[in-house]
Design a protein around this motif. Sequence first.
Motif, PDB file in Angstrom:
ATOM      1  N   ILE A  29       0.803  -1.096   0.190  1.00  0.00           N
ATOM      2  CA  ILE A  29       0.053  -0.143   0.177  1.00  0.00           C
ATOM      3  C   ILE A  29       0.766   1.224   0.114  1.00  0.00           C
ATOM      4  O   ILE A  29       0.456   2.180  -0.347  1.00  0.00           O
ATOM      5  CB  ILE A  29      -0.986   0.029   1.161  1.00  0.00           C
ATOM      6  N   GLN A  30       2.195   1.302   0.577  1.00  0.00           N
ATOM      7  CA  GLN A  30       2.942   2.232   0.319  1.00  0.00           C
ATOM      8  C   GLN A  30       3.605   2.579  -1.072  1.00  0.00           C
ATOM      9  O   GLN A  30       3.755   3.580  -1.355  1.00  0.00           O
ATOM     10  CB  GLN A  30       4.103   2.233   1.478  1.00  0.00           C
ATOM     11  N   ASN A  31       4.357   1.480  -1.633  1.00  0.00           N
ATOM     12  CA  ASN A  31       5.106   1.625  -2.585  1.00  0.00           C
ATOM     13  C   ASN A  31       4.379   1.161  -3.799  1.00  0.00           C
ATOM     14  O   ASN A  31       4.734   1.591  -5.007  1.00  0.00           O
ATOM     15  CB  ASN A  31       6.287   0.696  -2.251  1.00  0.00           C
ATOM     16  N   MET A  32       3.408   0.227  -3.991  1.00  0.00           N
ATOM     17  CA  MET A  32       2.870  -0.210  -5.285  1.00  0.00           C
ATOM     18  C   MET A  32       1.401   0.481  -5.353  1.00  0.00           C
ATOM     19  O   MET A  32       1.351   0.805  -6.483  1.00  0.00           O
ATOM     20  CB  MET A  32       2.816  -1.650  -5.212  1.00  0.00           C
ATOM     21  N   PRO A  69      -3.239  -9.262   8.113  1.00  0.00           N
ATOM     22  CA  PRO A  69      -2.113  -8.571   7.513  1.00  0.00           C
ATOM     23  C   PRO A  69      -2.837  -6.986   7.505  1.00  0.00           C
ATOM     24  O   PRO A  69      -2.128  -5.940   7.685  1.00  0.00           O
ATOM     25  CB  PRO A  69      -1.740  -9.074   6.262  1.00  0.00           C
ATOM     26  N   HIS A  70      -3.968  -6.955   7.163  1.00  0.00           N
ATOM     27  CA  HIS A  70      -4.999  -5.580   7.030  1.00  0.00           C
ATOM     28  C   HIS A  70      -4.849  -5.066   8.105  1.00  0.00           C
ATOM     29  O   HIS A  70      -5.097  -3.656   8.311  1.00  0.00           O
ATOM     30  CB  HIS A  70      -6.244  -5.766   6.422  1.00  0.00           C
ATOM     31  N   SER A  71      -4.981  -5.548   9.301  1.00  0.00           N
ATOM     32  CA  SER A  71      -5.230  -5.113  10.693  1.00  0.00           C
ATOM     33  C   SER A  71      -4.030  -4.932  11.528  1.00  0.00           C
ATOM     34  O   SER A  71      -4.196  -4.671  12.620  1.00  0.00           O
ATOM     35  CB  SER A  71      -6.315  -5.729  11.517  1.00  0.00           C
ATOM     36  N   SER A  72      -3.003  -4.973  10.926  1.00  0.00           N
ATOM     37  CA  SER A  72      -1.576  -5.216  11.821  1.00  0.00           C
ATOM     38  C   SER A  72      -1.482  -3.465  12.308  1.00  0.00           C
ATOM     39  O   SER A  72      -1.893  -2.470  11.431  1.00  0.00           O
ATOM     40  CB  SER A  72      -0.202  -5.344  11.067  1.00  0.00           C
ATOM     41  N   ARG A  73      -0.568  -3.429  13.305  1.00  0.00           N
ATOM     42  CA  ARG A  73      -0.473  -1.939  13.934  1.00  0.00           C
ATOM     43  C   ARG A  73       0.125  -1.251  12.839  1.00  0.00           C
ATOM     44  O   ARG A  73      -0.126  -0.046  12.779  1.00  0.00           O
ATOM     45  CB  ARG A  73       0.285  -2.025  15.289  1.00  0.00           C
ATOM     46  N   LEU A  74       1.276  -1.631  12.204  1.00  0.00           N
ATOM     47  CA  LEU A  74       1.960  -0.901  11.244  1.00  0.00           C
ATOM     48  C   LEU A  74       1.117  -0.470   9.964  1.00  0.00           C
ATOM     49  O   LEU A  74       1.121   0.627   9.719  1.00  0.00           O
ATOM     50  CB  LEU A  74       3.280  -1.836  10.517  1.00  0.00           C
ATOM     51  N   VAL A  75       0.237  -1.238   9.517  1.00  0.00           N
ATOM     52  CA  VAL A  75      -0.906  -0.824   8.547  1.00  0.00           C
ATOM     53  C   VAL A  75      -1.741   0.286   8.931  1.00  0.00           C
ATOM     54  O   VAL A  75      -1.977   1.141   8.255  1.00  0.00           O
ATOM     55  CB  VAL A  75      -1.617  -2.285   7.870  1.00  0.00           C
ATOM     56  N   GLN A  76      -2.294  -0.068  10.117  1.00  0.00           N
ATOM     57  CA  GLN A  76      -3.220   0.754  10.576  1.00  0.00           C
ATOM     58  C   GLN A  76      -2.742   2.134  10.711  1.00  0.00           C
ATOM     59  O   GLN A  76      -3.354   3.178  10.553  1.00  0.00           O
ATOM     60  CB  GLN A  76      -4.003   0.173  11.926  1.00  0.00           C
ATOM     61  N   ALA A  77      -1.721   2.200  11.438  1.00  0.00           N
ATOM     62  CA  ALA A  77      -0.898   3.627  11.588  1.00  0.00           C
ATOM     63  C   ALA A  77      -0.856   4.331  10.347  1.00  0.00           C
ATOM     64  O   ALA A  77      -0.980   5.588  10.264  1.00  0.00           O
ATOM     65  CB  ALA A  77       0.519   3.503  12.361  1.00  0.00           C
ATOM     66  N   LEU A  96      -2.427   3.686   7.697  1.00  0.00           N
ATOM     67  CA  LEU A  96      -3.888   4.266   6.751  1.00  0.00           C
ATOM     68  C   LEU A  96      -4.174   5.499   7.717  1.00  0.00           C
ATOM     69  O   LEU A  96      -4.952   6.315   6.979  1.00  0.00           O
ATOM     70  CB  LEU A  96      -4.601   3.080   7.101  1.00  0.00           C
ATOM     71  N   ASN A  97      -4.036   5.557   8.957  1.00  0.00           N
ATOM     72  CA  ASN A  97      -4.598   6.595   9.732  1.00  0.00           C
ATOM     73  C   ASN A  97      -3.634   8.067   9.342  1.00  0.00           C
ATOM     74  O   ASN A  97      -4.410   9.200   9.178  1.00  0.00           O
ATOM     75  CB  ASN A  97      -4.254   6.461  11.262  1.00  0.00           C
ATOM     76  N   ARG A  98      -2.599   7.831   9.038  1.00  0.00           N
ATOM     77  CA  ARG A  98      -1.745   9.033   8.606  1.00  0.00           C
ATOM     78  C   ARG A  98      -2.274   9.367   7.098  1.00  0.00           C
ATOM     79  O   ARG A  98      -1.979  10.638   6.697  1.00  0.00           O
ATOM     80  CB  ARG A  98      -0.282   8.822   8.571  1.00  0.00           C
ATOM     81  N   THR A  99      -2.487   8.174   6.372  1.00  0.00           N
ATOM     82  CA  THR A  99      -2.698   8.764   4.805  1.00  0.00           C
ATOM     83  C   THR A  99      -4.006   8.900   4.289  1.00  0.00           C
ATOM     84  O   THR A  99      -4.289   9.769   3.585  1.00  0.00           O
ATOM     85  CB  THR A  99      -2.221   7.267   3.979  1.00  0.00           C
ATOM     86  N   PHE A 100      -5.035   8.275   4.915  1.00  0.00           N
ATOM     87  CA  PHE A 100      -6.448   8.566   4.462  1.00  0.00           C
ATOM     88  C   PHE A 100      -7.338   9.123   5.658  1.00  0.00           C
ATOM     89  O   PHE A 100      -7.386   8.737   6.797  1.00  0.00           O
ATOM     90  CB  PHE A 100      -6.871   6.969   4.158  1.00  0.00           C
ATOM     91  N   GLU A 101      -8.080  10.265   5.234  1.00  0.00           N
ATOM     92  CA  GLU A 101      -8.927  10.633   6.252  1.00  0.00           C
ATOM     93  C   GLU A 101     -10.180   9.662   6.658  1.00  0.00           C
ATOM     94  O   GLU A 101     -10.404   9.410   7.661  1.00  0.00           O
ATOM     95  CB  GLU A 101      -9.642  11.871   5.535  1.00  0.00           C
ATOM     96  N   THR A 102     -10.547   8.819   5.606  1.00  0.00           N
ATOM     97  CA  THR A 102     -11.584   7.857   6.007  1.00  0.00           C
ATOM     98  C   THR A 102     -10.970   6.596   5.330  1.00  0.00           C
ATOM     99  O   THR A 102     -10.540   6.400   4.006  1.00  0.00           O
ATOM    100  CB  THR A 102     -12.981   8.275   5.155  1.00  0.00           C
ATOM    101  N   TRP A 103     -11.017   5.495   6.106  1.00  0.00           N
ATOM    102  CA  TRP A 103     -10.729   4.355   5.412  1.00  0.00           C
ATOM    103  C   TRP A 103     -11.464   3.142   6.435  1.00  0.00           C
ATOM    104  O   TRP A 103     -12.030   3.167   7.612  1.00  0.00           O
ATOM    105  CB  TRP A 103      -9.228   3.781   5.639  1.00  0.00           C
ATOM    106  N   ILE A 104     -12.034   2.288   5.735  1.00  0.00           N
ATOM    107  CA  ILE A 104     -12.963   1.099   6.289  1.00  0.00           C
ATOM    108  C   ILE A 104     -12.109  -0.312   6.426  1.00  0.00           C
ATOM    109  O   ILE A 104     -11.463  -0.693   5.566  1.00  0.00           O
ATOM    110  CB  ILE A 104     -13.877   0.884   5.225  1.00  0.00           C
ATOM    111  N   GLY A 105     -12.197  -0.633   7.684  1.00  0.00           N
ATOM    112  CA  GLY A 105     -11.514  -1.598   8.089  1.00  0.00           C
ATOM    113  C   GLY A 105     -11.537  -2.116   9.408  1.00  0.00           C
ATOM    114  O   GLY A 105     -11.746  -0.967  10.388  1.00  0.00           O
TER     115      GLY A 105
END
Length: 140
Positions: A9-12, A37-45, A47-56
Amino acid sequence: TGPIYLNFIQNMLPTLLEDLPLQLRRNIIFQHDGAPPHSSRLVQAYLNRTFETWIGRGGTVPWPPRSPDLNPMDYFVWGYLKELVYRTEVTNVDDLRARIFTAAEKLRRVLSFGVTVGSMRKRARLCISENGFQFEQKLK
């Protein structure tokens, strides 16, 4: 794994979205399912920085239990697109991108807004009648 998904999600993903008009990209709401993998802390952090709204799970819009029951994308669209895109071996990124755009255009012609809305209404009614419990078996 979480780190592999984060790398995607960061690079591709940004490269895959670069042909999308800026106005559309500004209005994207990122959605994914409850895969670990979609709910790992790294991914959630990220997504919180990148998207105003995200579903998951853990997102700004929680992923409701059993929500794939309400999502016709899971039952038809992704499988249909993959069938069109990967019918033959993909040779490079440009080939993949062209196939995705061609498949999406074909999908627009095949599906109508009314079909999708009708399917969602039927699923919503069944979800309500089953008090949020599984109802897939009643869709046939």
